[in-house]
Design a protein around this motif. Structure first.
Motif, mmCIF file in Angstrom:
data_model
loop_
_atom_site.group_PDB
_atom_site.id
_atom_site.type_symbol
_atom_site.label_atom_id
_atom_site.label_comp_id
_atom_site.label_asym_id
_atom_site.label_seq_id
_atom_site.Cartn_x
_atom_site.Cartn_y
_atom_site.Cartn_z
ATOM 1 N N VAL A 81 0.677 -1.161 -0.137
ATOM 2 C CA VAL A 81 -0.164 0.086 -0.079
ATOM 3 C C VAL A 81 0.741 1.344 0.015
ATOM 4 N N GLY A 82 2.127 1.033 0.249
ATOM 5 C CA GLY A 82 3.070 2.055 -0.077
ATOM 6 C C GLY A 82 2.663 3.138 1.177
ATOM 7 N N PHE A 83 2.774 4.504 0.966
ATOM 8 C CA PHE A 83 2.344 5.479 1.855
ATOM 9 C C PHE A 83 0.862 5.998 1.915
ATOM 10 N N ASP A 84 -0.077 5.337 1.032
ATOM 11 C CA ASP A 84 -1.298 5.594 0.996
ATOM 12 C C ASP A 84 -2.009 5.229 2.325
ATOM 13 N N GLU A 85 -1.676 4.098 3.025
ATOM 14 C CA GLU A 85 -2.455 3.783 4.160
ATOM 15 C C GLU A 85 -1.954 4.758 5.506
ATOM 16 N N VAL A 86 -0.944 5.102 5.772
ATOM 17 C CA VAL A 86 -0.501 6.058 6.621
ATOM 18 C C VAL A 86 -1.214 7.616 6.252
ATOM 19 N N ALA A 87 -1.226 7.806 4.970
ATOM 20 C CA ALA A 87 -1.442 9.196 4.531
ATOM 21 C C ALA A 87 -2.978 9.348 5.008
ATOM 22 N N GLU A 88 -3.770 8.254 4.830
ATOM 23 C CA GLU A 88 -5.245 7.919 5.170
ATOM 24 C C GLU A 88 -5.432 8.056 6.497
ATOM 25 N N ARG A 89 -4.842 7.213 7.314
ATOM 26 C CA ARG A 89 -4.696 7.428 8.816
ATOM 27 C C ARG A 89 -4.701 8.967 9.251
ATOM 28 N N ILE A 90 -3.732 9.662 8.604
ATOM 29 C CA ILE A 90 -3.322 11.124 9.020
ATOM 30 C C ILE A 90 -4.438 11.897 8.694
ATOM 31 N N TYR A 91 -4.932 11.777 7.489
ATOM 32 C CA TYR A 91 -5.995 12.997 6.794
ATOM 33 C C TYR A 91 -7.374 12.529 7.552
ATOM 34 N N LYS A 92 -7.658 11.534 8.468
ATOM 35 C CA LYS A 92 -8.799 11.521 8.924
ATOM 36 C C LYS A 92 -8.754 12.189 10.338
ATOM 37 N N PHE A 93 -7.709 12.522 10.978
ATOM 38 C CA PHE A 93 -7.899 13.727 12.032
ATOM 39 C C PHE A 93 -8.644 14.870 11.651
ATOM 40 N N PRO A 94 -9.541 15.321 12.615
ATOM 41 C CA PRO A 94 -10.243 16.627 12.124
ATOM 42 C C PRO A 94 -9.157 17.753 11.892
ATOM 43 N N GLU A 95 -8.150 17.640 12.740
ATOM 44 C CA GLU A 95 -7.199 19.066 12.733
ATOM 45 C C GLU A 95 -6.530 18.882 11.317
ATOM 46 N N VAL A 96 -6.319 18.011 10.448
ATOM 47 C CA VAL A 96 -5.761 18.034 9.367
ATOM 48 C C VAL A 96 -6.658 18.444 8.143
ATOM 49 N N LYS A 97 -5.828 19.458 7.658
ATOM 50 C CA LYS A 97 -6.329 20.258 6.443
ATOM 51 C C LYS A 97 -5.949 19.807 5.154
ATOM 52 N N SER A 98 -4.467 19.291 5.044
ATOM 53 C CA SER A 98 -3.910 18.761 3.796
ATOM 54 C C SER A 98 -3.031 17.860 3.872
ATOM 55 N N VAL A 99 -2.761 16.802 3.051
ATOM 56 C CA VAL A 99 -1.758 15.841 3.353
ATOM 57 C C VAL A 99 -1.061 15.660 1.662
ATOM 58 N N TYR A 100 -0.011 15.915 1.698
ATOM 59 C CA TYR A 100 0.700 15.761 0.566
ATOM 60 C C TYR A 100 1.933 14.767 0.537
ATOM 61 N N LEU A 101 1.994 13.553 -0.618
ATOM 62 C CA LEU A 101 3.228 12.978 -0.946
ATOM 63 C C LEU A 101 4.318 13.860 -1.403
ATOM 64 N N MET A 102 5.385 13.898 -0.806
ATOM 65 C CA MET A 102 6.497 14.758 -1.146
ATOM 66 C C MET A 102 7.641 14.119 -1.621
ATOM 67 N N SER A 103 8.488 14.910 -2.580
ATOM 68 C CA SER A 103 9.836 14.194 -2.825
ATOM 69 C C SER A 103 10.716 14.995 -2.052
ATOM 70 N N GLY A 104 11.769 14.541 -1.603
ATOM 71 C CA GLY A 104 12.883 15.216 -0.815
ATOM 72 C C GLY A 104 13.239 14.535 0.421
#
Length: 166
Positions: A81-104
């Motif tokens: 699932v790569g980064f998708d699963e952890v990104a989904e867990r993070i964006y479900k928090f109500p405080e979170v307005k945006s989540v981006y997969l980044m290079s670097g």
């Protein structure tokens, strides 16, 4: 999804100002009102247009200034699932307005809003950094917004006097 030239033109018009009346959009795109309505409906159905939103300068509303933070997050991706699963867990928090997969140096960039710096710190220490896949975080607090989503905040009073030289 491949858009026609006219559909793309309607998207561009709406991206600049989603409050324009349908009649104005039709005139700008040289379409009939019915054609424009059909295009907008199609774009909404296909989730090309995801949402219409207002950009608010919260600093101008007493008691609603809040704090915005950008958090760089280094994570361990999960097999399959790569980064998708952890990104989904993070964006479900109500405080979170945006989540981006980044290079670097960091994998995810997370934008959150809170009422105070301590509320943001609590989120990072108690919720975000405790997730299994999170290796490290770096928090950056936004001190002032000059421009957001193409909108300039407070252009300031510019000196409009004519320059005179001898």
């Amino acid at each position: 999804m491949k858009l026609t030239e006219k559909e793309l033109e309607v998207v561009e018009i709406l991206a600049k100002n989603a409050r324009l009346p349908l009649e104005t959009i039709a005139k700008m795109a040289s379409l009939s009102i019915e054609e424009t309505e059909q295009i907008v409906h199609k774009l909404e159905e296909e989730k090309v247009i995801v949402q219409y939103a207002a950009i608010v300068d919260w600093r101008k509303i007493d008691g609603h200034e809040g704090v915005t933070a950008m958090i760089d997050v280094k994570v361990t991706p999960k097999r399959g699932v790569g980064f998708d699963e952890v990104a989904e867990r993070i964006y479900k928090f109500p405080e979170v307005k945006s989540v981006y997969l980044m290079s670097g140096a960091y994998d995810l960039s997370v934008v959150i809003e809170g009422r105070s710096m301590s509320e943001v710190a609590h989120f990072v220490s108690e919720k975000l950094s405790t997730l299994d896949s999170v290796i490290s975080t770096t928090t950056h607090f936004i001190l002032k917004k000059y421009k957001h989503d193409g909108t300039v905040f407070e252009q300031g009073d510019q000196d409009k006097r004519i320059v005179m030289s001898p």
